[in-house]
Design an enzyme around this catalytic site. Structure first.
Site, PDB file in Angstrom:
ATOM      1  N   VAL A 131     -44.697 -61.768  16.009  1.00  0.00           N
ATOM      2  CA  VAL A 131     -43.536 -61.693  16.886  1.00  0.00           C
ATOM      3  C   VAL A 131     -44.044 -61.721  18.320  1.00  0.00           C
ATOM      4  CG1 VAL A 131     -41.995 -60.495  15.301  1.00  0.00           C
ATOM      5  CG2 VAL A 131     -43.543 -59.169  16.740  1.00  0.00           C
ATOM      6  N   SER A 132     -43.184 -62.139  19.252  1.00  0.00           N
ATOM      7  CA  SER A 132     -43.628 -62.353  20.623  1.00  0.00           C
ATOM      8  C   SER A 132     -43.735 -61.071  21.443  1.00  0.00           C
ATOM      9  CB  SER A 132     -42.673 -63.321  21.339  1.00  0.00           C
ATOM     10  OG  SER A 132     -42.658 -64.572  20.681  1.00  0.00           O
ATOM     11  N   LYS A 133     -42.961 -60.050  21.083  1.00  0.00           N
ATOM     12  CA  LYS A 133     -42.926 -58.834  21.892  1.00  0.00           C
ATOM     13  C   LYS A 133     -43.482 -57.645  21.126  1.00  0.00           C
ATOM     14  CE  LYS A 133     -38.890 -60.352  24.558  1.00  0.00           C
ATOM     15  NZ  LYS A 133     -37.490 -60.022  24.969  1.00  0.00           N
ATOM     16  N   GLN A 149     -38.613 -56.526  18.493  1.00  0.00           N
ATOM     17  CA  GLN A 149     -38.715 -57.531  17.445  1.00  0.00           C
ATOM     18  C   GLN A 149     -39.553 -56.974  16.306  1.00  0.00           C
ATOM     19  OE1 GLN A 149     -40.499 -60.872  19.470  1.00  0.00           O
ATOM     20  NE2 GLN A 149     -38.537 -61.638  20.198  1.00  0.00           N
TER      21      GLN A 149
END
Length: 205
Positions: free
Chosen positions: A8-10, A15
């Site tokens: 996940v990006s965060k 997320q």
């Protein structure tokens, strides 16, 4: 053996990887064989991806939920799969636009071969445009403005060229009109973006 990778990006908790993990477990990946990163896909420093690739052995299959969870861009993805193929490791994508990719099957290899061809085509287009632009500037008596300046177009060509056995760094620098110091400040010897390179591409968006 199936080995999974999720991302996940965060990393702030907004997320979660639950959906990706559930899909991987349903595909037969054991929970202890899932590697997880919480970082932007464009970042080079994804320690769990590095650990995952290192842990894979001949005959294993790397399973990802979607293509964009694995590679930063098409070129990076192609490089990863080429490395895995040379090591006798397969790649299977469960959903999204890359769901047809399963390099353990003949049809999956064909689909990925198309991806690889597109990545090479993109690299050659960038190269041709950069060379044409430099030649046009020289024909008009220009040397590119400030000397040794890296531009987004030059950086993309450098990323596509670096790390290839046939690339000679001196020739590449001469072609781009930059110094080795400028080149290595923006991109690593393997073609990975460095902080200065990331800043330059961000400004160009």
């Amino acid at each position: 053996m199936l080995v999974g990778y999720v991302r996940v990006s965060k990393a702030d908790g907004s997320q979660t990887t639950d959906l990706q993990r559930d899909a991987l477990l349903a595909a037969g990946v054991r929970s202890e064989s899932v590697y997880e990163d919480k970082a932007s896909g464009k970042r080079d420093d994804r320690p769990q991806l590095a650990a995952c690739l290192k842990a894979l052995r001949h005959g294993d299959t790397l399973v990802a939920w979607k293509l964009d969870r694995l590679g930063r861009d098409l070129r990076h993805l192609v490089n990863i799969v080429h490395e895995l193929t040379e090591r006798g490791i397969g790649l299977k994508v469960l959903t999204g636009q890359g769901a047809a990719i399963d390099t353990t099957t003949a049809s999956g290899k064909l689909v990925f071969g198309i991806f690889a061809a597109l990545a090479e085509y993109e690299r050659e287009l960038i190269r041709e445009r950069t060379i044409a632009g430099l030649a046009s500037a020289r024909a008009r008596g220009r040397t590119g403005g400030r000397p040794y300046k890296m531009t987004p177009a030059k950086l993309r060509l450098a990323m596509a060229s670096m790390g290839k056995p046939e690339t000679r760094v001196g020739d590449l620098c001469a072609e781009l009109g930059i110094t080795r110091q400028t080149l290595y400040r923006h991109v690593s010897p393997t073609g990975q973006l460095r902080p200065d390179g990331e800043k330059l591409l961000a400004k160009g968006r």
